[in-house]
Design an enzyme around this catalytic site. Sequence first.
Site, PDB file in Angstrom:
ATOM      1  N   ASP A 214       0.829  -1.214   0.000  1.00  0.00           N
ATOM      2  CA  ASP A 214       0.000   0.000   0.000  1.00  0.00           C
ATOM      3  C   ASP A 214       0.860   1.260   0.000  1.00  0.00           C
ATOM      4  OD1 ASP A 214      -2.414   1.253  -0.245  1.00  0.00           O
ATOM      5  OD2 ASP A 214      -3.009   1.034   1.848  1.00  0.00           O
ATOM      6  N   LYS A 216       2.142   4.714  -0.941  1.00  0.00           N
ATOM      7  CA  LYS A 216       1.584   5.948  -1.504  1.00  0.00           C
ATOM      8  C   LYS A 216       1.880   7.079  -0.520  1.00  0.00           C
ATOM      9  CE  LYS A 216      -2.964   4.745   0.279  1.00  0.00           C
ATOM     10  NZ  LYS A 216      -4.396   4.735   0.060  1.00  0.00           N
ATOM     11  N   ASN A 219       0.387   7.294   3.070  1.00  0.00           N
ATOM     12  CA  ASN A 219       0.824   6.353   4.111  1.00  0.00           C
ATOM     13  C   ASN A 219       2.255   6.607   4.565  1.00  0.00           C
ATOM     14  OD1 ASN A 219      -1.572   4.966   4.361  1.00  0.00           O
ATOM     15  ND2 ASN A 219      -1.040   3.428   2.826  1.00  0.00           N
ATOM     16  N   ASP A 232       0.730   2.632   8.326  1.00  0.00           N
ATOM     17  CA  ASP A 232      -0.304   1.782   7.743  1.00  0.00           C
ATOM     18  C   ASP A 232       0.202   0.430   7.234  1.00  0.00           C
ATOM     19  OD1 ASP A 232      -2.655   0.830   6.843  1.00  0.00           O
ATOM     20  OD2 ASP A 232      -3.088   2.457   5.430  1.00  0.00           O
ATOM     21  N   THR A 249      -4.161   0.596  -3.877  1.00  0.00           N
ATOM     22  CA  THR A 249      -4.839   1.848  -4.221  1.00  0.00           C
ATOM     23  C   THR A 249      -4.716   2.006  -5.734  1.00  0.00           C
ATOM     24  OG1 THR A 249      -4.287   2.785  -2.089  1.00  0.00           O
ATOM     25  CG2 THR A 249      -4.763   4.361  -3.849  1.00  0.00           C
TER      26      THR A 249
HETATM   27  N1  ADP Z   1       1.650   7.266  13.946  1.00  0.00           N
HETATM   28  C1  ADP Z   1       0.958   8.247  13.328  1.00  0.00           C
HETATM   29  N2  ADP Z   1       1.253   9.558  13.583  1.00  0.00           N
HETATM   30  C2  ADP Z   1       0.552  10.526  12.959  1.00  0.00           C
HETATM   31  N3  ADP Z   1      -0.462  10.325  12.087  1.00  0.00           N
HETATM   32  C3  ADP Z   1      -0.792   9.069  11.792  1.00  0.00           C
HETATM   33  C4  ADP Z   1      -0.105   7.959  12.394  1.00  0.00           C
HETATM   34  N4  ADP Z   1      -0.641   6.821  11.899  1.00  0.00           N
HETATM   35  C5  ADP Z   1      -1.618   7.202  11.039  1.00  0.00           C
HETATM   36  N5  ADP Z   1      -1.719   8.548  10.974  1.00  0.00           N
HETATM   37  C6  ADP Z   1      -2.672   9.336  10.149  1.00  0.00           C
HETATM   38  O1  ADP Z   1      -3.895   8.618  10.012  1.00  0.00           O
HETATM   39  C7  ADP Z   1      -4.107   8.279   8.635  1.00  0.00           C
HETATM   40  C8  ADP Z   1      -4.789   6.943   8.557  1.00  0.00           C
HETATM   41  O2  ADP Z   1      -3.939   5.942   9.154  1.00  0.00           O
HETATM   42  P1  ADP Z   1      -3.660   4.579   8.374  1.00  0.00           P
HETATM   43  O3  ADP Z   1      -2.843   3.701   9.289  1.00  0.00           O
HETATM   44  O4  ADP Z   1      -3.103   4.895   7.046  1.00  0.00           O
HETATM   45  O5  ADP Z   1      -5.142   4.024   8.279  1.00  0.00           O
HETATM   46  P2  ADP Z   1      -5.933   3.348   7.073  1.00  0.00           P
HETATM   47  O6  ADP Z   1      -5.545   1.897   7.126  1.00  0.00           O
HETATM   48  O7  ADP Z   1      -7.339   3.541   7.425  1.00  0.00           O
HETATM   49  O8  ADP Z   1      -5.506   4.027   5.820  1.00  0.00           O
HETATM   50  C9  ADP Z   1      -2.715   8.342   7.986  1.00  0.00           C
HETATM   51  O9  ADP Z   1      -2.808   8.557   6.626  1.00  0.00           O
HETATM   52  C10 ADP Z   1      -2.119   9.523   8.741  1.00  0.00           C
HETATM   53  O10 ADP Z   1      -2.590  10.740   8.266  1.00  0.00           O
HETATM   54 MG    MG Z   2      -3.617   4.493   5.027  1.00  0.00          MG
END
Ligand code: ADP
Ligand code: MG
Length: 398
Positions: A214, A216, A219, A232, A249
């Site tokens: 994933d 991009k 992430n 992610d 994606t």
């Molecule tokens: N450790 C972190 N610190 C800051 N922001 C985070 C962190 N983890 C995730 N995010 C924010 O949350 C969003 C969604 O988290 P993500 O793990 O990508 O979830 P999903 O699987 O729903 O895409 C990320 O794109 C980022 O903006």
């Molecule tokens: Mg994500």
Amino acid sequence: MVVQMMEQLTQEKTLDKDSEHEKKRNAEKNDKVIKLGVAFSTTMVPSSSALSKNRNRSAYSEVLERLKKDFYQRWDRKSVSSSSGLDEFLKIKTLGTGSFGRVILVKHKENSKDAYYAMKCIEKLRIMKLKQIEHTLYEKKISESIRFPFIISLDFAFKDNSYIYFVMPFINGGEMFTHLRRMRRFTEVLSRFYAAQVLLALEFLHYCDILYRDLKPENILIDHKGYLKIADLGFCKIVKGRTWTLCGTPEYIAPEIILSKGYGKAVDWWSYGVLLFEMNAGYPPFTSSDPMKVYERIITCRYKCPGTFSTELQDLIKNMLQLDLSRRFGNLRNGTQDMKNHRWFKDTDWLALYNRQIEPPFKPAIKSVADTSNFDPFDEETIRISDHDLYKDEFEKF
Ligand SMILES: Nc1ncnc2c1ncn2[C@@H]1O[C@H](COP(=O)(O)OP(=O)(O)O)[C@@H](O)[C@H]1O
Ligand SMILES: [Mg+2]
């Protein structure tokens, strides 16, 4: 046949996982230091010499070997999340949302004043509906076992009657996506600095037989110093041979996934080519408001580099965006050395980068540890927890 598969792909729920960010992309269309042991120190030999490059390479192979051993030691430990924990954290603000739930900035109530974390709350019901239980278990197990300078780690995990929770360090510089849109496009110097870290991260994951799937800019997070953390791990999976699950994606998905072929690690190197392009252009190579057209362009590898790209960059992208797996860089006999030795990376000191000894070309503006100004605003929602334990058996292993 291909069209039929592509139709199926566009309907595939898993592809739509990052729906918030998909919306962002569509909206646009419409208008910790891990130091090497002393034995691996590079300071004794100037890193520009051929001798030093060879030494660095073999020192780094030893690092990878050690990291893999550590990963699998943690992986083999049985860890079941506690069924309490939420009360220990004070919720502050939503940082991001995905299709399962949201990531919230939280503060540990008891710990010191700077104990801020990002807490990913995933609703068990949604995981069940989207048939993502295996993926989510992988996400938890892999993120709690991983230690790599450019990949997010997990500090705590717990579950309650309705949700599972992953608590990670809060990376306050925001998504690469945000900075890329703000700057319109990155300079080759900045793109190279980021691309080199992503390369080391993917190399490490693949060395542990983990597919990422994933990649991009949404992430990829930027820390307060300007270094990356890949977040992610929702599609990460240990795969020794091939796998068939449709996920990713649209703009970043590899042709062999679209064509429903069994696929392997090379899919991440395809996405890496897409990322190289997007960082330098400001938009991805295969794009259209119609997802079918995106897939069509991917399977025919129809893209055009802007004239601003250096010839070295164009050459590297050409070698990554290869339909023919026997020609795609990363998937050949020399593995990641084909990229590491490529002219575009000729001035990159891989060992110094791994040790975070290189001054980042860009530092995000951050006022305090809990500053959220590098994240988009989101509507807040109350987390409602059921009176009885939902899907108790299914989530027993979490
Ligand atoms: N450790 C972190 N610190 C800051 N922001 C985070 C962190 N983890 C995730 N995010 C924010 O949350 C969003 C969604 O988290 P993500 O793990 O990508 O979830 P999903 O699987 O729903 O895409 C990320 O794109 C980022 O903006
Ligand atoms: Mg994500």
